[in-house]
Structure formats: C-alpha cells, structure tokens
Scaffold this active site. Structure first.
Site, PDB file in Angstrom:
ATOM      1  N   ASP A 105       0.884  -1.173   0.000  1.00  0.00           N
ATOM      2  CA  ASP A 105       0.000   0.000   0.000  1.00  0.00           C
ATOM      3  C   ASP A 105       0.916   1.216   0.000  1.00  0.00           C
ATOM      4  O   ASP A 105       1.606   1.481   0.990  1.00  0.00           O
ATOM      5  CB  ASP A 105      -0.895  -0.023   1.250  1.00  0.00           C
ATOM      6  N   SER A 161      -0.254  13.423 -14.902  1.00  0.00           N
ATOM      7  CA  SER A 161      -1.418  13.452 -15.811  1.00  0.00           C
ATOM      8  C   SER A 161      -1.507  14.790 -16.516  1.00  0.00           C
ATOM      9  O   SER A 161      -1.092  15.818 -15.969  1.00  0.00           O
ATOM     10  CB  SER A 161      -2.703  13.231 -15.014  1.00  0.00           C
ATOM     11  N   TYR A 173      -8.536  15.744  -7.968  1.00  0.00           N
ATOM     12  CA  TYR A 173      -7.568  14.874  -8.673  1.00  0.00           C
ATOM     13  C   TYR A 173      -6.580  15.735  -9.447  1.00  0.00           C
ATOM     14  O   TYR A 173      -5.363  15.499  -9.404  1.00  0.00           O
ATOM     15  CB  TYR A 173      -8.323  13.933  -9.617  1.00  0.00           C
ATOM     16  N   LYS A 182      -2.339  15.857  -9.161  1.00  0.00           N
ATOM     17  CA  LYS A 182      -1.388  15.640 -10.253  1.00  0.00           C
ATOM     18  C   LYS A 182      -0.534  16.896 -10.485  1.00  0.00           C
ATOM     19  O   LYS A 182       0.625  16.791 -10.898  1.00  0.00           O
ATOM     20  CB  LYS A 182      -2.126  15.209 -11.522  1.00  0.00           C
TER      21      LYS A 182
END
Ligand SMILES: NC(=O)c1ccc[n+]([C@@H]2O[C@H](COP(=O)([O-])OP(=O)(O)OC[C@H]3O[C@@H](n4cnc5c(N)ncnc54)[C@H](O)[C@@H]3O)[C@@H](O)[C@H]2O)c1
Length: 248
Positions: free
Chosen positions: A62, A142, A155, A159
């Site tokens: 993890d 991204s 999100y 990034k």
C-alpha cells in the site's frame, strides 16, 4: 532500449499503465518488482512476466503506508541486490463530478495515493540511490495537472503536486546523480476510466484529442522505457505529455 540487469520497482503494476510499464521494463532487461495493493493482481503480472522469460517478483504494497514502502525497498534490495529505478505509478481518483460532492475521506485518499506516496518513495529509495551513486524516479502524473478541466478538481490538484514535486526533486537530487521525470498521459482505457468519465461520453473526450483516440498502456510504457534508460541520462525534471496533442 537495453536496461539489462537494472532493478526497477513499479507501483500499481497490477493493472493498467503500471502493468504495461512493468512488462516493458522486463522486456528491456530489468528485474522488476510489481508492487500493488491488490496482491493477486500483482502476483498475476509477475508470474506472466516470468512465463514470458523475464524476471519479476510481486510485493504487496500500500503506497500510502510508510512501513509498506520501507518493506518494498528493503525487500527489493535484498532479493535483487540493488535498486536503480522507482516508478511511482499507483494512483486513484474521485468520480468526475462537482467539486463539492467529494467527501473529505475521498479527498484524503486521493492525496495519500497520488502525493504522499511520492514522499514515502523518496524517504526510502533516495538513501539507496545515494549509496549506489545514482538512480531514477519516474512518476505517472497526468495532463490533468497541466490542463485542468471541471469535474476532477481535487484529482487535478494532486497531479499538479506530482508535477511540481518531479521538478523540485529533480533539481535537489541532481547532485546525487538521481534523475526525476514524469509522464503526463491523457485519458486511457484502464481501470480508472469510468471514474474519469463520470457522465461524459468517450466520444466527447476523444474530440479534444488531436490524434483522435484515448491513450493506450503501450504509449505510456514506450515513454517510460526511454525516460528510465541510460539514453535519457541527461534528461531530468521533464514532465512529458503523452497525450495525442491534448495539451497544445
Ligand atoms: N487512465 C487514465 O486515464 C489516466 C490518465 C492520466 C494519468 N493516469 C494515472 O496513471 C496511473 C495508473 O492508473 P491506471 O489508469 O493504470 O489505473 P488502474 O486502476 O488500471 O491502475 C492503478 C493501480 O494502482 C493500484 N493501487 C491503487 N491504490 C494503491 C495503493 N494505495 N497502493 C498500491 N497500489 C495501489 C491499483 O490496485 C491498480 O492496480 C495513476 O497514477 C493514474 O492517476 C491515468
């Protein structure tokens, strides 16, 4: 690209982009550690690489847990007698939708998987790289961190952090001959695609990509193979769009 004998860890390599990166690095000669929270998926990828003649092991990890990341690095060094490449690929998102619909636990999970993991990888891999006279980090960030669009706000921010961390780590670690780069993929058909799409159609997304398709895991793996290779020995702090022209 020859990387014979190098040792590479790829997080989130149980599926999607990470799986393709692990397969490609193994094909190019790396001994690969498939690190995924989904232990079964990681084991399947490692076994399949080995069946194809490569060298790979799976370590259930993890990436948000310090003890897991410490174990990942220690076990890698112990099994393969070194560590040359660390690919921070594991990532997650909230579903595409209004920013205030994202609850606090989801926000925390996205930042733990996408951002804290980079900190933990540095904590444990940098001392090993320093002791070996160099190394290489690659983060799968991204286009969301370059050209944010509504619906994925938190999100996108994670990034953006990954991109700035790539550049900042690159300059700070350059004296140690540790290179740090990132790839910014445009949307691709992986386990996360339904979350990224939300109520948007695939066609609507594709219409914003000049080369007219979503990204494929192989596109990301090809770029990763270059950035992790010695041919990219003078390349650091680069965040490379692999996006069919999306960010132009
Ligand atoms: N698919 C896209 O459209 C797209 C676009 C740009 C960037 N990305 C990024 O690419 C990376 C890979 O995602 P993907 O698209 O291949 O999705 P995916 O869901 O196919 O793969 C993600 C993998 O990460 C693993 N993972 C999740 N949480 C983890 C944790 N805490 N510890 C260890 N492993 C964990 C999952 O088990 C899974 O195997 C992510 O960082 C993602 O943000 C994806």
């Amino acid at each position: 690209m020859s990387m014979t004998g190098k040792v590479a860890v790829v997080t989130g390599a149980g599926s999607g982009f990470g799986e393709a990166i692990a397969r490609r690095l193994a094909r190019d000669g790396c001994r690969v550690v498939v690190a995924d929270i989904a232990g079964d998926a990681g084991a399947r990828v490692a076994e399949s690489i080995a069946a194809d003649g490569g060298t790979a092991i799976a370590i259930t990890t993890d990436v948000t847990r310090d003890a897991d990341m410490q174990h990942l690095v220690e076990e890698t060094v112990s099994r393969f007698d070194g560590l040359d490449i660390f690919v921070n690929n594991a990532g997650t998102t909230h579903r595409n939708g209004p920013m205030l619909d994202v609850d606090e636990a989801t926000f925390d999970r996205v930042y733990a998987v996408n951002v804290k993991s980079i900190y933990l990888s540095a904590r444990h891999a940098v001392p090993v790289f320093r002791s070996r006279g160099g190394g290489c980090f690659l983060t799968i960030a991204s286009t969301a961190g370059v050209r944010p669009r509504p619906g994925l706000t938190w999100y996108n921010g994670s990034k953006g952090a990954a991109i700035v961390l790539t550049k900042s780590m690159a300059v700070e670690l350059a004296p140690d001959r540790i290179r740090v780069n990132a790839i910014n993929p445009v949307m691709g058909d992986t386990g996360l695609v339904d979350q990224f799409l939300g109520d948007n159609t695939r066609e609507a997304i594709i219409s914003g990509i000049p080369l007219g398709r979503l990204s494929r895991p192989e596109d990301i793996a090809n770029a990763a193979a270059y950035l992790c290779s010695d041919e990219a020995g003078f390349v650091t702090g680069v965040c490379l769009e692999v996006d069919g022209g999306r960010c132009v």
